[in-house]
Design an enzyme around this catalytic site. Structure first.
Site, short mmCIF file in Angstrom:
data_model
loop_
_atom_site.label_atom_id
_atom_site.label_comp_id
_atom_site.label_asym_id
_atom_site.label_seq_id
_atom_site.Cartn_x
_atom_site.Cartn_y
_atom_site.Cartn_z
N SER A 213 -3.83 9.29 -4.30
CA SER A 213 -4.32 8.31 -5.27
C SER A 213 -3.15 7.54 -5.87
O SER A 213 -2.08 8.11 -6.09
CB SER A 213 -5.03 9.07 -6.41
OG SER A 213 -5.34 8.22 -7.49
N HIS A 215 -3.78 6.16 -8.72
CA HIS A 215 -4.25 6.20 -10.11
C HIS A 215 -4.96 4.89 -10.50
O HIS A 215 -4.95 4.48 -11.64
CB HIS A 215 -3.07 6.47 -11.07
CG HIS A 215 -3.45 7.25 -12.30
ND1 HIS A 215 -3.01 8.52 -12.54
CD2 HIS A 215 -4.21 6.93 -13.37
CE1 HIS A 215 -3.48 8.94 -13.72
NE2 HIS A 215 -4.22 7.98 -14.24
N GLY A 247 -9.07 4.85 -4.92
CA GLY A 247 -8.27 3.63 -5.09
C GLY A 247 -8.95 2.42 -4.47
O GLY A 247 -8.75 2.12 -3.30
N ARG A 250 -15.36 0.79 -3.03
CA ARG A 250 -16.50 0.15 -3.68
C ARG A 250 -17.80 0.27 -2.91
O ARG A 250 -18.87 0.22 -3.50
CB ARG A 250 -16.21 -1.36 -3.91
CG ARG A 250 -15.04 -1.65 -4.83
CD ARG A 250 -15.35 -1.26 -6.27
NE ARG A 250 -14.24 -1.45 -7.17
CZ ARG A 250 -13.32 -0.51 -7.45
NH1 ARG A 250 -13.39 0.69 -6.90
NH2 ARG A 250 -12.35 -0.77 -8.31
N GLY A 269 -13.70 5.22 -9.35
CA GLY A 269 -13.32 5.11 -10.75
C GLY A 269 -14.15 4.04 -11.45
O GLY A 269 -15.26 4.31 -11.95
N ARG A 270 -13.68 2.81 -11.40
CA ARG A 270 -14.36 1.70 -12.10
C ARG A 270 -15.85 1.58 -11.76
O ARG A 270 -16.65 1.26 -12.65
CB ARG A 270 -13.61 0.39 -11.83
CG ARG A 270 -12.22 0.36 -12.51
CD ARG A 270 -11.37 -0.78 -11.97
NE ARG A 270 -10.03 -0.83 -12.55
CZ ARG A 270 -9.00 -0.08 -12.12
NH1 ARG A 270 -9.15 0.79 -11.15
NH2 ARG A 270 -7.81 -0.22 -12.69
#
Ligand SMILES: Cc1cc2nc3c(=O)[nH]c(=O)nc-3n(C[C@H](O)[C@H](O)[C@H](O)COP(=O)(O)O)c2cc1C
Length: 318
Positions: A213, A215, A247, A250, A269-270
Protein backbone atom coordinates in the site's frame (compact mmCIF):
# COMPACT_ATOMS: atom_id res chain seq x y z
CA UNK A 1 -27.85 3.15 -6.43
CA UNK A 2 -25.26 2.27 -9.08
CA UNK A 3 -21.55 2.52 -8.40
CA UNK A 4 -20.93 5.54 -10.64
CA UNK A 5 -23.83 7.34 -9.01
CA UNK A 6 -22.65 6.46 -5.47
CA UNK A 7 -19.10 7.69 -6.14
CA UNK A 8 -20.33 10.91 -7.76
CA UNK A 9 -22.87 11.68 -5.06
CA UNK A 10 -20.60 10.67 -2.17
CA UNK A 11 -17.56 12.59 -3.39
CA UNK A 12 -19.60 15.73 -4.15
CA UNK A 13 -21.20 15.53 -0.72
CA UNK A 14 -17.86 15.14 1.10
CA UNK A 15 -16.16 17.89 -0.91
CA UNK A 16 -18.69 20.40 0.43
CA UNK A 17 -17.76 19.53 4.03
CA UNK A 18 -14.83 20.90 5.99
CA UNK A 19 -13.42 17.35 6.01
CA UNK A 20 -13.33 17.31 2.17
CA UNK A 21 -9.57 17.95 2.01
CA UNK A 22 -8.95 14.54 3.60
CA UNK A 23 -9.81 12.97 0.24
CA UNK A 24 -6.79 14.66 -1.35
CA UNK A 25 -3.15 13.54 -1.45
CA UNK A 26 0.23 14.55 -0.06
CA UNK A 27 2.16 17.53 -1.51
CA UNK A 28 2.12 17.41 -5.36
CA UNK A 29 -0.53 14.65 -5.42
CA UNK A 30 1.60 12.60 -7.82
CA UNK A 31 0.61 9.41 -5.98
CA UNK A 32 -3.10 10.00 -6.65
CA UNK A 33 -2.72 10.39 -10.40
CA UNK A 34 -0.09 7.65 -10.65
CA UNK A 35 -2.42 5.18 -8.90
CA UNK A 36 -5.02 5.52 -11.64
CA UNK A 37 -2.43 5.64 -14.42
CA UNK A 38 -0.83 2.35 -13.33
CA UNK A 39 -4.16 0.57 -12.77
CA UNK A 40 -5.13 1.58 -16.31
CA UNK A 41 -1.91 0.20 -17.81
CA UNK A 42 -3.28 -3.35 -17.60
CA UNK A 43 -5.96 -4.94 -19.74
CA UNK A 44 -7.52 -8.32 -19.07
CA UNK A 45 -7.10 -11.41 -21.23
CA UNK A 46 -10.50 -12.90 -22.06
CA UNK A 47 -10.77 -16.70 -22.01
CA UNK A 48 -14.49 -17.22 -22.29
CA UNK A 49 -14.89 -20.60 -23.96
CA UNK A 50 -15.76 -23.07 -21.23
CA UNK A 51 -16.30 -20.05 -18.95
CA UNK A 52 -16.88 -20.91 -15.31
CA UNK A 53 -19.43 -19.99 -12.67
CA UNK A 54 -17.10 -18.33 -10.18
CA UNK A 55 -17.39 -18.06 -6.42
CA UNK A 56 -16.03 -15.02 -4.58
CA UNK A 57 -16.07 -16.55 -1.09
CA UNK A 58 -12.72 -16.92 0.61
CA UNK A 59 -11.22 -17.76 3.98
CA UNK A 60 -8.24 -15.62 4.92
CA UNK A 61 -6.32 -15.89 8.20
CA UNK A 62 -9.23 -17.69 9.80
CA UNK A 63 -11.89 -15.21 8.61
CA UNK A 64 -14.64 -16.30 6.21
CA UNK A 65 -15.69 -13.63 3.75
CA UNK A 66 -18.21 -13.52 0.91
CA UNK A 67 -15.81 -11.40 -1.11
CA UNK A 68 -12.09 -10.58 -1.23
CA UNK A 69 -13.03 -6.87 -1.47
CA UNK A 70 -12.65 -5.27 1.96
CA UNK A 71 -12.40 -1.85 3.60
CA UNK A 72 -8.93 -0.34 3.98
CA UNK A 73 -8.02 1.09 7.35
CA UNK A 74 -9.71 4.37 8.19
CA UNK A 75 -11.37 5.94 11.19
CA UNK A 76 -11.09 9.65 10.49
CA UNK A 77 -13.38 11.20 9.10
CA UNK A 78 -16.07 8.52 9.32
CA UNK A 79 -17.75 9.73 12.56
CA UNK A 80 -18.07 13.21 11.00
CA UNK A 81 -19.82 11.95 7.85
CA UNK A 82 -23.06 10.65 9.39
CA UNK A 83 -24.33 9.88 12.89
CA UNK A 84 -22.90 6.61 14.16
CA UNK A 85 -20.73 6.49 11.05
CA UNK A 86 -18.48 3.64 12.14
CA UNK A 87 -21.44 1.50 13.18
CA UNK A 88 -23.11 2.17 9.83
CA UNK A 89 -19.93 1.21 7.99
CA UNK A 90 -19.72 -1.96 10.11
CA UNK A 91 -23.32 -2.87 9.31
CA UNK A 92 -22.92 -2.22 5.59
CA UNK A 93 -19.78 -4.35 5.45
CA UNK A 94 -21.35 -7.13 7.50
CA UNK A 95 -24.32 -7.26 5.11
CA UNK A 96 -21.92 -7.45 2.16
CA UNK A 97 -19.93 -10.27 3.81
CA UNK A 98 -16.81 -8.11 3.96
CA UNK A 99 -14.47 -6.82 6.68
CA UNK A 100 -14.09 -3.47 8.46
CA UNK A 101 -10.57 -2.14 9.07
CA UNK A 102 -10.26 0.76 11.45
CA UNK A 103 -7.38 3.24 11.50
CA UNK A 104 -6.38 6.25 13.53
CA UNK A 105 -7.68 7.17 16.04
CA UNK A 106 -8.54 3.75 17.44
CA UNK A 107 -12.35 3.91 17.72
CA UNK A 108 -13.63 4.23 21.27
CA UNK A 109 -16.49 1.93 20.27
CA UNK A 110 -14.24 -0.82 18.86
CA UNK A 111 -15.95 -3.42 21.09
CA UNK A 112 -19.38 -2.34 19.79
CA UNK A 113 -18.10 -2.71 16.24
CA UNK A 114 -16.88 -6.23 17.04
CA UNK A 115 -20.29 -6.98 18.59
CA UNK A 116 -22.06 -6.32 15.26
CA UNK A 117 -20.57 -9.59 14.04
CA UNK A 118 -18.58 -8.09 11.16
CA UNK A 119 -14.97 -9.34 10.95
CA UNK A 120 -12.73 -6.56 12.28
CA UNK A 121 -9.11 -5.57 11.75
CA UNK A 122 -7.67 -2.54 13.56
CA UNK A 123 -4.47 -0.59 13.03
CA UNK A 124 -1.92 0.90 15.37
CA UNK A 125 0.52 3.65 14.42
CA UNK A 126 4.26 3.61 15.22
CA UNK A 127 3.91 6.27 17.92
CA UNK A 128 7.22 7.80 19.04
CA UNK A 129 6.11 7.05 22.54
CA UNK A 130 6.53 3.28 22.21
CA UNK A 131 4.91 2.67 25.57
CA UNK A 132 1.73 4.30 24.24
CA UNK A 133 2.01 2.27 21.04
CA UNK A 134 2.18 -0.98 23.00
CA UNK A 135 -0.79 0.13 25.12
CA UNK A 136 -2.71 0.82 21.91
CA UNK A 137 -1.88 -2.64 20.60
CA UNK A 138 -3.06 -4.21 23.87
CA UNK A 139 -6.25 -2.13 23.75
CA UNK A 140 -7.00 -3.31 20.20
CA UNK A 141 -6.30 -6.93 21.06
CA UNK A 142 -8.52 -6.87 24.14
CA UNK A 143 -11.43 -5.52 22.06
CA UNK A 144 -11.68 -8.94 20.39
CA UNK A 145 -10.75 -7.98 16.82
CA UNK A 146 -9.72 -10.62 14.27
CA UNK A 147 -6.45 -9.05 13.08
CA UNK A 148 -4.08 -6.26 14.08
CA UNK A 149 -2.42 -4.05 11.49
CA UNK A 150 0.76 -2.07 12.13
CA UNK A 151 1.31 1.00 9.96
CA UNK A 152 4.99 0.49 9.22
CA UNK A 153 4.70 3.29 6.61
CA UNK A 154 3.65 6.00 9.07
CA UNK A 155 7.15 6.58 10.45
CA UNK A 156 6.93 10.20 9.28
CA UNK A 157 3.27 10.49 10.26
CA UNK A 158 0.75 11.30 7.55
CA UNK A 159 0.26 14.38 5.42
CA UNK A 160 -2.40 15.79 3.11
CA UNK A 161 -1.23 18.62 0.85
CA UNK A 162 1.10 20.56 3.16
CA UNK A 163 -0.80 19.66 6.30
CA UNK A 164 1.14 17.32 8.58
CA UNK A 165 -0.90 14.91 10.68
CA UNK A 166 0.05 12.20 13.20
CA UNK A 167 3.49 13.77 13.47
CA UNK A 168 4.18 11.92 16.72
CA UNK A 169 5.45 8.81 14.91
CA UNK A 170 8.87 7.36 14.06
CA UNK A 171 9.99 4.34 11.97
CA UNK A 172 9.94 0.94 13.64
CA UNK A 173 13.03 -1.27 13.72
CA UNK A 174 13.06 -4.98 12.92
CA UNK A 175 13.60 -5.71 16.62
CA UNK A 176 10.58 -3.61 17.53
CA UNK A 177 8.49 -5.48 14.98
CA UNK A 178 9.63 -8.74 16.58
CA UNK A 179 8.66 -7.34 19.99
CA UNK A 180 5.19 -6.51 18.62
CA UNK A 181 4.94 -10.04 17.23
CA UNK A 182 5.67 -11.52 20.66
CA UNK A 183 2.92 -9.43 22.18
CA UNK A 184 0.24 -10.16 19.58
CA UNK A 185 -1.49 -13.54 19.68
CA UNK A 186 -3.85 -12.95 16.71
CA UNK A 187 -2.94 -12.52 13.02
CA UNK A 188 -0.57 -9.60 12.52
CA UNK A 189 -0.37 -7.61 9.30
CA UNK A 190 2.22 -4.99 8.38
CA UNK A 191 0.68 -2.26 6.23
CA UNK A 192 2.63 -0.10 3.84
CA UNK A 193 5.16 -2.57 2.45
CA UNK A 194 6.48 -1.28 -0.89
CA UNK A 195 9.79 -3.12 -1.33
CA UNK A 196 11.21 -6.62 -1.34
CA UNK A 197 13.51 -5.60 1.53
CA UNK A 198 10.61 -4.57 3.80
CA UNK A 199 8.73 -7.73 2.79
CA UNK A 200 11.72 -9.88 3.82
CA UNK A 201 12.01 -8.06 7.16
CA UNK A 202 8.26 -8.38 7.72
CA UNK A 203 8.53 -12.13 7.23
CA UNK A 204 11.53 -12.27 9.55
CA UNK A 205 9.50 -10.45 12.19
CA UNK A 206 6.73 -13.03 11.83
CA UNK A 207 4.04 -11.17 9.88
CA UNK A 208 1.00 -13.21 8.91
CA UNK A 209 0.05 -10.67 6.28
CA UNK A 210 1.79 -8.08 4.12
CA UNK A 211 -0.33 -5.16 3.02
CA UNK A 212 1.17 -3.61 -0.11
CA UNK A 213 0.00 0.00 0.00
CA UNK A 214 1.09 3.58 -0.60
CA UNK A 215 -1.39 4.64 2.09
CA UNK A 216 -3.69 6.18 -0.50
CA UNK A 217 -1.30 9.14 -1.02
CA UNK A 218 -1.28 10.14 2.66
CA UNK A 219 2.34 9.48 3.62
CA UNK A 220 5.20 10.27 1.19
CA UNK A 221 4.95 11.86 -2.25
CA UNK A 222 6.38 9.90 -5.22
CA UNK A 223 5.69 6.46 -3.84
CA UNK A 224 4.93 3.86 -6.52
CA UNK A 225 1.59 2.19 -7.05
CA UNK A 226 1.67 -1.34 -5.56
CA UNK A 227 1.58 -2.92 -9.06
CA UNK A 228 4.97 -1.30 -9.78
CA UNK A 229 6.60 -3.32 -6.99
CA UNK A 230 4.24 -6.20 -6.47
CA UNK A 231 5.80 -8.95 -8.54
CA UNK A 232 9.04 -8.87 -6.56
CA UNK A 233 7.24 -8.67 -3.20
CA UNK A 234 4.84 -11.48 -4.04
CA UNK A 235 7.83 -13.47 -5.25
CA UNK A 236 9.42 -13.44 -1.80
CA UNK A 237 6.32 -13.38 0.39
CA UNK A 238 3.39 -15.23 -1.13
CA UNK A 239 4.11 -18.68 0.26
CA UNK A 240 4.73 -17.42 3.81
CA UNK A 241 2.25 -14.60 4.28
CA UNK A 242 -1.09 -13.42 2.99
CA UNK A 243 -0.78 -10.55 0.51
CA UNK A 244 -3.20 -7.61 0.63
CA UNK A 245 -3.25 -4.58 -1.63
CA UNK A 246 -4.90 -1.17 -1.92
CA UNK A 247 -4.41 2.19 -3.64
CA UNK A 248 -6.88 3.67 -6.13
CA UNK A 249 -9.01 0.53 -6.59
CA UNK A 250 -12.48 1.61 -7.69
CA UNK A 251 -14.12 -1.00 -9.93
CA UNK A 252 -14.38 -4.76 -10.24
CA UNK A 253 -11.76 -4.68 -13.01
CA UNK A 254 -9.30 -3.06 -10.56
CA UNK A 255 -10.04 -5.66 -7.87
CA UNK A 256 -9.59 -8.46 -10.43
CA UNK A 257 -6.18 -7.02 -11.34
CA UNK A 258 -5.20 -6.94 -7.64
CA UNK A 259 -6.04 -10.64 -7.29
CA UNK A 260 -4.16 -11.41 -10.53
CA UNK A 261 -1.07 -9.73 -9.08
CA UNK A 262 -1.23 -12.17 -6.17
CA UNK A 263 -3.29 -10.40 -3.49
CA UNK A 264 -5.77 -12.45 -1.47
CA UNK A 265 -7.65 -9.30 -0.45
CA UNK A 266 -8.16 -5.93 -2.12
CA UNK A 267 -8.86 -2.84 0.01
CA UNK A 268 -11.04 0.16 -0.75
CA UNK A 269 -10.41 3.43 1.09
CA UNK A 270 -12.21 6.47 -0.33
CA UNK A 271 -14.98 4.39 -2.00
CA UNK A 272 -16.20 3.37 1.48
CA UNK A 273 -16.40 7.04 2.47
CA UNK A 274 -18.34 7.81 -0.74
CA UNK A 275 -20.77 4.96 -0.07
CA UNK A 276 -21.36 6.16 3.50
CA UNK A 277 -21.85 9.79 2.45
CA UNK A 278 -24.15 8.83 -0.44
CA UNK A 279 -26.43 6.41 1.38
CA UNK A 280 -25.25 5.34 4.84
CA UNK A 281 -24.85 1.61 5.61
CA UNK A 282 -26.75 0.72 2.43
CA UNK A 283 -24.31 2.76 0.34
CA UNK A 284 -21.31 0.98 1.91
CA UNK A 285 -22.93 -2.41 1.23
CA UNK A 286 -23.69 -1.42 -2.38
CA UNK A 287 -20.06 -0.36 -3.00
CA UNK A 288 -18.69 -3.74 -1.88
CA UNK A 289 -21.39 -5.76 -3.61
CA UNK A 290 -21.17 -3.92 -6.91
CA UNK A 291 -17.37 -3.98 -7.07
CA UNK A 292 -17.54 -7.71 -6.23
CA UNK A 293 -20.20 -8.40 -8.88
CA UNK A 294 -18.16 -6.59 -11.53
CA UNK A 295 -15.09 -8.59 -10.49
CA UNK A 296 -17.12 -11.80 -10.77
CA UNK A 297 -17.98 -11.00 -14.41
CA UNK A 298 -14.27 -10.94 -15.19
CA UNK A 299 -13.69 -14.14 -13.23
CA UNK A 300 -16.36 -15.87 -15.27
CA UNK A 301 -14.96 -14.71 -18.63
CA UNK A 302 -11.37 -15.62 -17.76
CA UNK A 303 -11.98 -19.13 -16.39
CA UNK A 304 -11.14 -18.06 -12.82
CA UNK A 305 -13.21 -20.29 -10.52
CA UNK A 306 -12.37 -18.50 -7.27
CA UNK A 307 -10.24 -15.56 -6.07
CA UNK A 308 -7.14 -17.74 -5.66
CA UNK A 309 -7.39 -18.85 -9.29
CA UNK A 310 -7.17 -15.36 -10.77
CA UNK A 311 -3.76 -15.71 -12.38
CA UNK A 312 -1.06 -13.19 -13.22
CA UNK A 313 -0.99 -14.21 -16.90
CA UNK A 314 -4.52 -12.86 -17.32
CA UNK A 315 -3.12 -9.32 -17.34
CA UNK A 316 -1.64 -7.69 -20.42
CA UNK A 317 0.51 -4.60 -19.92
CA UNK A 318 -0.08 -1.77 -22.38
C1 LIG B 1 -9.53 9.87 4.93
C2 LIG B 1 -8.54 8.76 4.99
C3 LIG B 1 -8.09 8.30 6.22
C4 LIG B 1 -7.16 7.27 6.30
N1 LIG B 1 -6.74 6.83 7.51
C5 LIG B 1 -5.86 5.81 7.59
C6 LIG B 1 -5.42 5.32 8.85
O1 LIG B 1 -5.81 5.79 9.91
N2 LIG B 1 -4.51 4.30 8.84
C7 LIG B 1 -4.03 3.73 7.68
O2 LIG B 1 -3.22 2.80 7.72
N3 LIG B 1 -4.45 4.19 6.49
C8 LIG B 1 -5.33 5.20 6.41
N4 LIG B 1 -5.74 5.64 5.18
C9 LIG B 1 -5.27 4.95 3.97
C10 LIG B 1 -6.21 3.80 3.60
O3 LIG B 1 -6.16 2.77 4.55
C11 LIG B 1 -5.84 3.17 2.25
O4 LIG B 1 -4.50 2.72 2.29
C12 LIG B 1 -6.03 4.12 1.07
O5 LIG B 1 -7.07 5.03 1.29
C13 LIG B 1 -6.31 3.30 -0.17
O6 LIG B 1 -6.46 4.12 -1.29
P1 LIG B 1 -7.90 4.56 -1.88
O7 LIG B 1 -8.47 5.57 -0.96
O8 LIG B 1 -7.52 5.15 -3.19
O9 LIG B 1 -8.75 3.33 -2.02
C14 LIG B 1 -6.66 6.68 5.09
C15 LIG B 1 -7.13 7.14 3.86
C16 LIG B 1 -8.06 8.15 3.79
C17 LIG B 1 -8.56 8.60 2.44
Amino acid sequence: MELTEIYKKGEAELKTRDIGWLLDGVETEFVMSNNRRVLDQYTIKQRCIDGVVPATQCTVLGVELKTPVIMSSMTMPIPAIVDNGLMQVAEGLREAGSLIWTGTPIPQNLKDIVATGVPVAANAKPLKDRQKMFEAIDEIQSAGVNWIGIEIDSGQGTKVHDRQMAADCSPLSLNELKEIRERVSIPLIFKGVLSKEDAEKSLEAGADGIFISNHGAHTLDYLPHPFQVMDEIVGVAKREAVILVDGGFRRGSDAFKGLAFGARLVGLGRPILYGLAANGAEGVKDVIQEVSEEMKRFMSMTGSVDPEHVKRDLLIKG
